[in-house]
Design a protein around this motif. Structure first.
Motif, mmCIF file in Angstrom:
data_model
loop_
_atom_site.group_PDB
_atom_site.id
_atom_site.type_symbol
_atom_site.label_atom_id
_atom_site.label_comp_id
_atom_site.label_asym_id
_atom_site.label_seq_id
_atom_site.Cartn_x
_atom_site.Cartn_y
_atom_site.Cartn_z
ATOM 1 N N ARG A 624 -6.075 -2.065 -5.548
ATOM 2 C CA ARG A 624 -4.985 -1.173 -5.175
ATOM 3 C C ARG A 624 -4.897 -1.078 -3.655
ATOM 4 O O ARG A 624 -5.896 -0.801 -2.989
ATOM 5 C CB ARG A 624 -5.205 0.226 -5.761
ATOM 6 C CG ARG A 624 -5.292 0.266 -7.278
ATOM 7 C CD ARG A 624 -5.589 1.680 -7.750
ATOM 8 N NE ARG A 624 -5.686 1.782 -9.186
ATOM 9 C CZ ARG A 624 -6.806 1.597 -9.890
ATOM 10 N NH1 ARG A 624 -7.931 1.287 -9.251
ATOM 11 N NH2 ARG A 624 -6.812 1.714 -11.191
ATOM 12 N N GLY A 626 -2.210 0.817 -1.251
ATOM 13 C CA GLY A 626 -0.990 1.589 -1.110
ATOM 14 C C GLY A 626 -0.212 1.628 -2.414
ATOM 15 O O GLY A 626 -0.724 2.025 -3.458
ATOM 16 N N ARG A 627 1.043 1.206 -2.348
ATOM 17 C CA ARG A 627 1.898 1.205 -3.536
ATOM 18 C C ARG A 627 1.708 -0.028 -4.398
ATOM 19 O O ARG A 627 2.311 -0.143 -5.458
ATOM 20 C CB ARG A 627 3.359 1.305 -3.104
ATOM 21 C CG ARG A 627 3.723 2.593 -2.368
ATOM 22 C CD ARG A 627 5.171 2.561 -1.919
ATOM 23 N NE ARG A 627 5.425 1.442 -1.016
ATOM 24 C CZ ARG A 627 6.639 0.953 -0.746
ATOM 25 N NH1 ARG A 627 7.694 1.488 -1.320
ATOM 26 N NH2 ARG A 627 6.786 -0.056 0.093
ATOM 27 N N TRP A 628 0.866 -0.964 -3.951
ATOM 28 C CA TRP A 628 0.714 -2.234 -4.657
ATOM 29 C C TRP A 628 -0.579 -2.245 -5.475
ATOM 30 O O TRP A 628 -1.603 -1.715 -5.055
ATOM 31 C CB TRP A 628 0.685 -3.402 -3.673
ATOM 32 C CG TRP A 628 1.987 -3.610 -2.961
ATOM 33 C CD1 TRP A 628 2.406 -2.976 -1.821
ATOM 34 C CD2 TRP A 628 3.034 -4.491 -3.333
ATOM 35 N NE1 TRP A 628 3.652 -3.411 -1.457
ATOM 36 C CE2 TRP A 628 4.066 -4.354 -2.371
ATOM 37 C CE3 TRP A 628 3.213 -5.388 -4.386
ATOM 38 C CZ2 TRP A 628 5.251 -5.085 -2.435
ATOM 39 C CZ3 TRP A 628 4.388 -6.119 -4.451
ATOM 40 C CH2 TRP A 628 5.398 -5.965 -3.490
ATOM 41 N N GLN A 686 4.233 -2.705 -8.227
ATOM 42 C CA GLN A 686 4.569 -1.903 -7.058
ATOM 43 C C GLN A 686 5.191 -0.587 -7.497
ATOM 44 O O GLN A 686 6.128 -0.574 -8.302
ATOM 45 C CB GLN A 686 5.536 -2.627 -6.132
ATOM 46 C CG GLN A 686 5.828 -1.838 -4.849
ATOM 47 C CD GLN A 686 6.972 -2.423 -4.054
ATOM 48 O OE1 GLN A 686 7.854 -3.038 -4.621
ATOM 49 N NE2 GLN A 686 6.946 -2.232 -2.738
ATOM 50 N N ASP A 687 4.654 0.511 -6.978
ATOM 51 C CA ASP A 687 5.214 1.841 -7.232
ATOM 52 C C ASP A 687 6.303 2.135 -6.206
ATOM 53 O O ASP A 687 6.149 1.824 -5.014
ATOM 54 C CB ASP A 687 4.118 2.907 -7.136
ATOM 55 C CG ASP A 687 3.012 2.696 -8.158
ATOM 56 O OD1 ASP A 687 3.331 2.346 -9.301
ATOM 57 O OD2 ASP A 687 1.828 2.858 -7.795
ATOM 58 N N PHE A 688 7.374 2.763 -6.643
ATOM 59 C CA PHE A 688 8.431 3.165 -5.723
ATOM 60 C C PHE A 688 9.195 4.334 -6.333
ATOM 61 O O PHE A 688 9.012 4.678 -7.500
ATOM 62 C CB PHE A 688 9.370 2.000 -5.406
ATOM 63 C CG PHE A 688 10.153 1.492 -6.587
ATOM 64 C CD1 PHE A 688 11.484 1.872 -6.793
ATOM 65 C CD2 PHE A 688 9.582 0.608 -7.508
ATOM 66 C CE1 PHE A 688 12.205 1.407 -7.879
ATOM 67 C CE2 PHE A 688 10.302 0.139 -8.591
ATOM 68 C CZ PHE A 688 11.617 0.539 -8.782
ATOM 69 N N ARG A 689 10.039 4.969 -5.517
ATOM 70 C CA ARG A 689 10.847 6.098 -5.974
ATOM 71 C C ARG A 689 12.324 5.751 -5.838
ATOM 72 O O ARG A 689 12.741 5.122 -4.872
ATOM 73 C CB ARG A 689 10.528 7.365 -5.171
ATOM 74 C CG ARG A 689 9.164 7.947 -5.476
ATOM 75 C CD ARG A 689 8.919 9.239 -4.691
ATOM 76 N NE ARG A 689 9.818 10.313 -5.070
ATOM 77 C CZ ARG A 689 9.627 11.119 -6.117
ATOM 78 N NH1 ARG A 689 8.568 10.962 -6.900
ATOM 79 N NH2 ARG A 689 10.494 12.082 -6.381
ATOM 80 N N ASP A 694 9.725 8.545 -10.157
ATOM 81 C CA ASP A 694 8.647 7.589 -9.931
ATOM 82 C C ASP A 694 8.860 6.377 -10.829
ATOM 83 O O ASP A 694 8.964 6.506 -12.058
ATOM 84 C CB ASP A 694 7.286 8.224 -10.232
ATOM 85 C CG ASP A 694 6.929 9.313 -9.238
ATOM 86 O OD1 ASP A 694 7.277 9.160 -8.047
ATOM 87 O OD2 ASP A 694 6.302 10.307 -9.646
ATOM 88 N N GLN A 696 7.915 1.922 -11.366
ATOM 89 C CA GLN A 696 6.990 0.824 -11.062
ATOM 90 C C GLN A 696 7.543 -0.463 -11.668
ATOM 91 O O GLN A 696 7.833 -0.522 -12.855
ATOM 92 C CB GLN A 696 5.598 1.104 -11.640
ATOM 93 C CG GLN A 696 4.576 0.007 -11.374
ATOM 94 C CD GLN A 696 3.285 0.194 -12.152
ATOM 95 O OE1 GLN A 696 3.256 0.014 -13.366
ATOM 96 N NE2 GLN A 696 2.218 0.584 -11.465
#
Length: 743
Positions: A624, A626-628, A686-689, A694, A696
């Motif tokens: 992991r 960050g967002r990845w 990848q997590d994002f908004r 939320d 992914q």
């Protein structure tokens, strides 16, 4: 009956009158979910307890005085509460722990819900849904496929979610969902399991030597628990992949919570498009639904209603007069009442029903063929947990199950066979978790089963021992006796045709003796290492008699099966795991031997079953940043066993007719091996908004370097010009793109 009378008499004894008791429930403050195996103790003393699977704890034998109650759980803020307790007092303290985030090196902390069981019981594995969802997969996360990455657990092929655990077949593993037995937990011909990852809370797997509270299978037990539902907020999550869509909604309801999840494929338009250009493409879909309602009835009572319903449907129509349809699926419902009889006596009582049905119908030029089979069980179950003192935690209970089996075969609307059986099993067990020394715990158990077709009681002693040497180093051992009364008749390439039959009085039930010894070491909070050696001795084994004439009407077990089999499985498993930090994952290695022997097979000689593996190595890692999140699985295993042909010969009916049949002469059973199996799976997430939600996205690649592993060997007896065998390959590279969401 003397056994049960003594057991329940012990359970109903109250705590010593001269000392006090503190008890209560431990929950997650944000969701209200019960926390299993939370560590609860009194500061400055040796008195403490761990919460059970319902989040309940009880500390007994407390002298009068003032204490600091400390409740800790990995991944949560530690709770401290100062309290006073008088002699002979009973104090209720419910604790809601707040999740915590540790800042520094981007550390990820996962709560160990099952720490107590892991330390006490050999062969025990626990995984949470959050861990499963990080693993690379085909299409979407799958519980059973994820378990195949652990040591001691093999898969039969790339398209199978079946579990072959420590030398046993899928029928030797009992699979429970919210304590309901499931008899065919697969979709898409075994490609996916029925477990929706959105609905799963966690799972507990006993690979062998399982405790007395379980019974009915020779090998292993997989106990899956669905989410209870969020008691505080309305929330949802789900995902979309190339083949299916899934959604889960949970939230508060009256004095409790609810959870509903659903999943369905949307392959019909794709298959219909392909069908325009390619003939004989079937229509197919599957779906499943999970639901759960959790309600507090009173200070001491809780009611849980849960259910599962799922179906697969395949339809092939080549013309108006040629149709083929298969439908199969599971239905299961349960009602569970938990009651606090006293601060030291906790009870669970369950009424459940489970049904598996498979129906195959075909019409060839106006001739109808129908096969239909089903198994239904109705069960009543009760369990009592009694904390006698700081050294003994007693547990006991019963289970009564009535089965209804039906198998129907008809040809051209004429019933050729209509088999209906209604056996039952009654089981009673007792268990003592004894803290013999501060560093040594012993679990002693005894289970008794009465099977109506057998007409006698089978006793099953169980034992496990755990001894802490120093620091995080611990020795563990266990063993027990087990029986199995139901037998699976399976077609390995098509799980929808599998069906269960009960063994009758013409044969003895299968039995097994398990023994396990090993060591576990936690050198640091985020590292675990275990080494286990196991041996299982099997008796009274049966296999389907494939030499019976097609359409035979004999239904007794001695006519359907080849009986009198023996077997053993032995091996060593090494497991190294990193549980927290940016990099998490494990390395698992198994060295194993599995053998079977039947007087009527292979000239009576011992042989390995096809799922025997000498070496099995898995490396699974997630990183992991960050967002990845990056994931990788690397798998290497000894090739599958198969039976080669030593010669080809021809039989002619007569020179005048010219009718002939070609045959291959087999060598010894499973005396050859396919090439070693190996593959690599990769994933990136990848997590994002987006719009305040939320999300992914993910890309997963199964078999990233496109190695076509060997599946089985096929001989062609139709063409006499073909003298070599065809090796059928498994899956090529399979990429998948998907989206997960929360709301």
């Amino acid at each position: 009956m003397k056994f049960s009378a003594v057991l329940f008499a012990l359970l109903l004894i109250h705590a010593p009158a001269q000392a006090g008791t503190i008890s209560g429930f431990v929950t997650d403050r944000t969701s209200g979910e019960f926390l299993l195996s939370a560590n609860v103790f009194l500061g400055g003393t040796s008195l403490g307890a761990l919460s059970n699977e319902n989040g309940y704890y009880a500390i007994t034998g407390i002298p009068a005085g003032s204490y600091v109650l400390i409740v800790s759980y990995l991944g949560y803020e530690t709770h401290r509460d100062t309290l006073s307790l008088g002699a002979e007092a009973f104090l209720r303290r419910d604790v809601a722990l707040a999740p915590t985030v540790l800042i520094g090196e981007e550390t990820v902390v996962e709560a160990d819900r099952n720490r107590d069981e892991r330390l006490a019981q050999p062969g025990f594995v626990a995984l949470q849904a959050a861990v499963l969802q990080e693993l690379p997969a085909i299409g979407e996360t799958d519980l059973l496929r994820s378990l195949q990455l652990l040591p001691g657990i093999q898969a039969s092929s790339d398209i199978s979610s079946g579990l072959y655990i420590r030398g046993g077949g899928p029928d030797q593993t009992q699979i429970l969902l919210d304590q309901i037995p499931l008899y065919n937990p697969s979709h898409a011909f075994g490609f996916f399991s029925i477990f929706n990852p959105e609905a799963i809370k966690d799972m507990r797997l006993h690979k062998s030597a399982y405790p007395a509270s379980y019974g009915g299978n020779l090998g292993a037990v997989l106990d899956v628990t669905n989410r209870d539902g969020n008691r505080n907020d309305l929330r949802g999550s789900g995902g979309i992949s190339l083949i299916s869509m899934r959604t889960m909604i949970e939230g508060p309801l009256a004095r409790g919570s609810f959870m509903v999840s659903g999943r369905r494929t949307y392959l019909e338009p794709i298959l219909a498009y392909i069908r325009r250009r390619v003939e004989d493409i079937p229509g197919y879909y599957f779906y499943d639904v999970n639901a759960k309602i959790n309600q507090n009835l009173s200070y001491s009572d809780n009611l849980v209603l849960s259910g599962y319903f799922g179906r697969d449907d395949l339809n092939l129509e080549t013309s108006e007069d040629n149709q083929f349809n298969v439908r199969w699926g599971n239905s299961a419902v349960t009602g569970k009442w938990t009651h606090l009889f006293s601060p030291t006596l906790f009870g669970n009582f369950i009424v459940s029903g489970s049904d598996y049905t498979s129906r195959l119908s075909a019409n060839f030029d106006g001739t109808e063929v129908l096969f239909r089979n089903s198994i239904r069980d109705i069960s009543v179950k009760g369990d009592l947990d009694y904390v006698a003192d700081d050294e003994h935690a007693l547990k006991g209970g019963f289970r009564a199950t009535g089965y209804r089996f039906r198998f129907n075969r008809s040809f051209n609307q004429d019933d050729q066979l209509d088999l209906r059986l209604r056996p039952y099993v009654i089981s009673i067990y007792g268990q003592d978790q004894w803290q013999a020394l501060p560093s040594t715990s012993i679990r002693l158990g005894l289970r008794g089963n009465y099977y109506s077709e057998r007409g006698k009681i089978d006793l099953e002693p169980r034992v496990s021992l755990s001894h802490r040497l120093s620091g995080g180093l611990r020795l563990k051992a266990g063993g027990g006796r087990y029986h199995q009364y139901l037998q699976l008749i399976t077609t390995e390439g098509f799980s929808g045709g599998d069906f269960w039959v009960p063994l009758d009085s013409s044969v003895a039930p299968g039995q097994a003796w398990h023994s396990v010894i090993g060591a576990s070491w936690d050198p640091a909070p985020n590292y675990r290492l275990s080494l286990e050696s196991y041996y299982q001795r099997l008796g009274n084994l049966v296999v389907v008699d494939n030499t019976r004439a097609a359409g035979a009407d004999e239904t007794r077990s001695e006519d359907v099966f080849i009986t009198g089999g023996r077997g053993y499985a032995t091996g060593v498993e090494l497991f190294v795991e990193r549980t927290s930090g940016r990099l998490t994952g494990w390395i698992g290695y198994t060295l194993g031997w599995t053998r079977r022997q039947f007087p009527e097979l292979n000239q009576g000689d011992w042989f390995p079953p096809k799922y025997d593996r000498r070496h099995d190595l898995v490396v699974s890692a997630n990183y992991r940043a960050g967002r990845w999140t990056l994931g990788c699985n690397v798998i290497f295993a000894t090739g599958q066993a198969f039976t080669p042909a030593s010669a080809r010969y021809e039989l002619r009916e007569s020179a005048r007719t010219g009718i002939r049949e070609d045959y291959f002469l087999p060598t010894g059973r499973n005396t050859a091996r396919l090439l070693p199996y190996h593959r690599m799976d990769l994933s990136v997430k990848q997590d994002f908004r987006l719009f305040g939600r939320d999300l992914q996205w993910y890309l997963q690649v199964f078999n990233a370097y496109n190695h076509r592993n060997e599946w089985f060997v096929q001989y062609d007896t139709e063409d006499d010009r073909i003298t070599t065998a065809e090796v059928v390959k498994m899956l090529p590279i399979v990429p998948t793109l998907g989206l997960n969401y929360e709301f």
